[in-house]
Write a protein that holds these residues in place. Structure first.
Motif, PDB file in Angstrom:
ATOM      1  N   HIS A 113      -9.492   6.091  -5.700  1.00 21.13           N
ATOM      2  CA  HIS A 113     -10.404   4.947  -5.719  1.00 21.13           C
ATOM      3  C   HIS A 113      -9.746   3.830  -4.924  1.00 21.13           C
ATOM      4  CE1 HIS A 113     -12.914   6.685  -8.891  1.00 21.13           C
ATOM      5  NE2 HIS A 113     -11.773   7.156  -9.367  1.00 21.13           N
ATOM      6  N   GLY A 114     -10.531   2.901  -4.450  1.00 17.37           N
ATOM      7  CA  GLY A 114      -9.947   1.828  -3.683  1.00 17.37           C
ATOM      8  C   GLY A 114     -10.791   0.582  -3.637  1.00 17.37           C
ATOM      9  N   ALA A 115     -10.121  -0.483  -3.321  1.00 16.55           N
ATOM     10  CA  ALA A 115     -10.711  -1.792  -3.089  1.00 16.55           C
ATOM     11  C   ALA A 115      -9.870  -2.409  -1.972  1.00 16.55           C
ATOM     12  CB  ALA A 115     -10.647  -2.636  -4.362  1.00 16.55           C
ATOM     13  N   PRO A 116     -10.311  -3.508  -1.406  1.00 16.25           N
ATOM     14  CA  PRO A 116      -9.492  -4.122  -0.360  1.00 16.25           C
ATOM     15  C   PRO A 116      -8.056  -4.343  -0.854  1.00 16.25           C
ATOM     16  CG  PRO A 116     -11.618  -5.199  -0.467  1.00 16.25           C
ATOM     17  CD  PRO A 116     -11.553  -4.247  -1.642  1.00 16.25           C
ATOM     18  N   ASP A 117      -7.095  -3.829  -0.117  1.00 15.02           N
ATOM     19  CA  ASP A 117      -5.666  -3.969  -0.408  1.00 15.02           C
ATOM     20  C   ASP A 117      -5.239  -3.336  -1.722  1.00 15.02           C
ATOM     21  OD1 ASP A 117      -5.229  -5.387   1.980  1.00 15.02           O
ATOM     22  OD2 ASP A 117      -5.828  -7.261   1.012  1.00 15.02           O
ATOM     23  N   ASP A 118      -5.983  -2.374  -2.234  1.00 18.25           N
ATOM     24  CA  ASP A 118      -5.604  -1.716  -3.482  1.00 18.25           C
ATOM     25  C   ASP A 118      -6.122  -0.280  -3.484  1.00 18.25           C
ATOM     26  OD1 ASP A 118      -4.470  -1.421  -5.981  1.00 18.25           O
ATOM     27  OD2 ASP A 118      -6.081  -2.437  -7.042  1.00 18.25           O
ATOM     28  N   VAL A 119      -5.272   0.638  -3.920  1.00 15.07           N
ATOM     29  CA  VAL A 119      -5.645   2.040  -4.046  1.00 15.07           C
ATOM     30  C   VAL A 119      -5.091   2.539  -5.365  1.00 15.07           C
ATOM     31  CG1 VAL A 119      -5.354   4.373  -3.097  1.00 15.07           C
ATOM     32  CG2 VAL A 119      -5.570   2.435  -1.558  1.00 15.07           C
ATOM     33  N   TRP A 120      -5.886   3.335  -6.087  1.00 14.38           N
ATOM     34  CA  TRP A 120      -5.390   3.935  -7.317  1.00 14.38           C
ATOM     35  C   TRP A 120      -6.039   5.297  -7.493  1.00 14.38           C
ATOM     36  CZ3 TRP A 120      -8.970   0.100  -7.094  1.00 14.38           C
ATOM     37  CH2 TRP A 120     -10.189   0.304  -7.733  1.00 14.38           C
ATOM     38  N   HIS A 121      -5.414   6.093  -8.327  1.00 10.60           N
ATOM     39  CA  HIS A 121      -5.941   7.411  -8.652  1.00 10.60           C
ATOM     40  C   HIS A 121      -6.230   7.474 -10.144  1.00 10.60           C
ATOM     41  CE1 HIS A 121      -4.455   8.563  -4.698  1.00 10.60           C
ATOM     42  NE2 HIS A 121      -5.141   9.693  -4.833  1.00 10.60           N
ATOM     43  N   GLN A 122      -7.253   8.230 -10.485  1.00 11.10           N
ATOM     44  CA  GLN A 122      -7.620   8.412 -11.878  1.00 11.10           C
ATOM     45  C   GLN A 122      -7.885   9.894 -12.133  1.00 11.10           C
ATOM     46  OE1 GLN A 122     -10.331   4.471 -11.852  1.00 11.10           O
ATOM     47  NE2 GLN A 122     -10.844   5.918 -13.427  1.00 11.10           N
ATOM     48  N   VAL A 123      -7.718  10.283 -13.387  1.00 14.74           N
ATOM     49  CA  VAL A 123      -8.069  11.632 -13.795  1.00 14.74           C
ATOM     50  C   VAL A 123      -9.592  11.758 -13.730  1.00 14.74           C
ATOM     51  CG1 VAL A 123      -8.028  13.256 -15.720  1.00 14.74           C
ATOM     52  CG2 VAL A 123      -6.053  11.781 -15.303  1.00 14.74           C
ATOM     53  N   PRO A 124     -10.111  12.840 -13.153  1.00 12.17           N
ATOM     54  CA  PRO A 124     -11.565  13.012 -13.082  1.00 12.17           C
ATOM     55  C   PRO A 124     -12.201  13.012 -14.476  1.00 12.17           C
ATOM     56  CG  PRO A 124     -10.453  14.602 -11.668  1.00 12.17           C
ATOM     57  CD  PRO A 124      -9.393  13.923 -12.483  1.00 12.17           C
ATOM     58  N   ASP A 125     -13.354  12.388 -14.590  1.00 11.96           N
ATOM     59  CA  ASP A 125     -14.055  12.289 -15.867  1.00 11.96           C
ATOM     60  C   ASP A 125     -14.445  13.644 -16.438  1.00 11.96           C
ATOM     61  OD1 ASP A 125     -13.917   9.512 -15.905  1.00 11.96           O
ATOM     62  OD2 ASP A 125     -15.809   9.295 -14.816  1.00 11.96           O
ATOM     63  N   ALA A 126     -14.703  14.622 -15.581  1.00 12.81           N
ATOM     64  CA  ALA A 126     -15.194  15.917 -16.040  1.00 12.81           C
ATOM     65  C   ALA A 126     -14.111  16.824 -16.619  1.00 12.81           C
ATOM     66  CB  ALA A 126     -15.896  16.634 -14.894  1.00 12.81           C
ATOM     67  N   MET A 160       0.842  -1.172   0.000  1.00 11.91           N
ATOM     68  CA  MET A 160       0.000   0.000   0.000  1.00 11.91           C
ATOM     69  C   MET A 160       0.895   1.246   0.000  1.00 11.91           C
ATOM     70  SD  MET A 160      -3.295   0.225   0.054  1.00 11.91           S
ATOM     71  CE  MET A 160      -4.733   0.370   1.012  1.00 11.91           C
ATOM     72  N   PRO A 161       0.613   2.204  -0.851  1.00  8.03           N
ATOM     73  CA  PRO A 161       1.435   3.420  -0.892  1.00  8.03           C
ATOM     74  C   PRO A 161       1.308   4.204   0.411  1.00  8.03           C
ATOM     75  CG  PRO A 161      -0.081   3.338  -2.759  1.00  8.03           C
ATOM     76  CD  PRO A 161      -0.431   2.215  -1.849  1.00  8.03           C
ATOM     77  N   PRO A 162       2.334   4.975   0.741  1.00  8.29           N
ATOM     78  CA  PRO A 162       2.250   5.796   1.954  1.00  8.29           C
ATOM     79  C   PRO A 162       1.170   6.873   1.809  1.00  8.29           C
ATOM     80  CG  PRO A 162       4.283   6.251   0.753  1.00  8.29           C
ATOM     81  CD  PRO A 162       3.598   5.116   0.051  1.00  8.29           C
TER      82      PRO A 162
END
Length: 85
Positions: free
Chosen positions: A18-31, A1-3
């Motif tokens: 965004h996240g799920a169990p044991d996973d986190v990620w970032h995305q560019v906003p759709d707008a 997991m990232p700090p």
């Protein structure tokens, strides 16, 4: 997991977390429009690559610095281990 400080930095750049169990990620906003997406990718990719994280960015979003940062090899394992302490 990232700090958490890295996650907070990505949040502050304007990426959506965004996240799920044991996973986190970032995305560019759709707008966001295309220019804003490219600018955001150009700002975020070098920070992540220097920190030793894998960067997955759609080829259409690559700008100059994002492309170079994503193609740069990650630091050696010893350097990564020092960062996690």
């Amino acid at each position: 997991m990232p700090p958490e400080d890295l996650l907070a930095l990505l949040d502050s750049l304007g990426l959506d977390r965004h996240g799920a169990p044991d996973d986190v990620w970032h995305q560019v906003p759709d707008a966001m429009d295309e220019i804003a997406m490219k600018t955001l990718a150009d700002r975020a990719a070098p920070l992540l690559a220097r920190a030793g994280y894998r960067v997955d960015i759609d080829a259409g979003l690559f700008g100059g610095s994002a492309y170079r940062a994503a193609r740069r090899p990650p630091p050696p394992p010893a350097a990564q281990a020092r960062r996690t302490r």
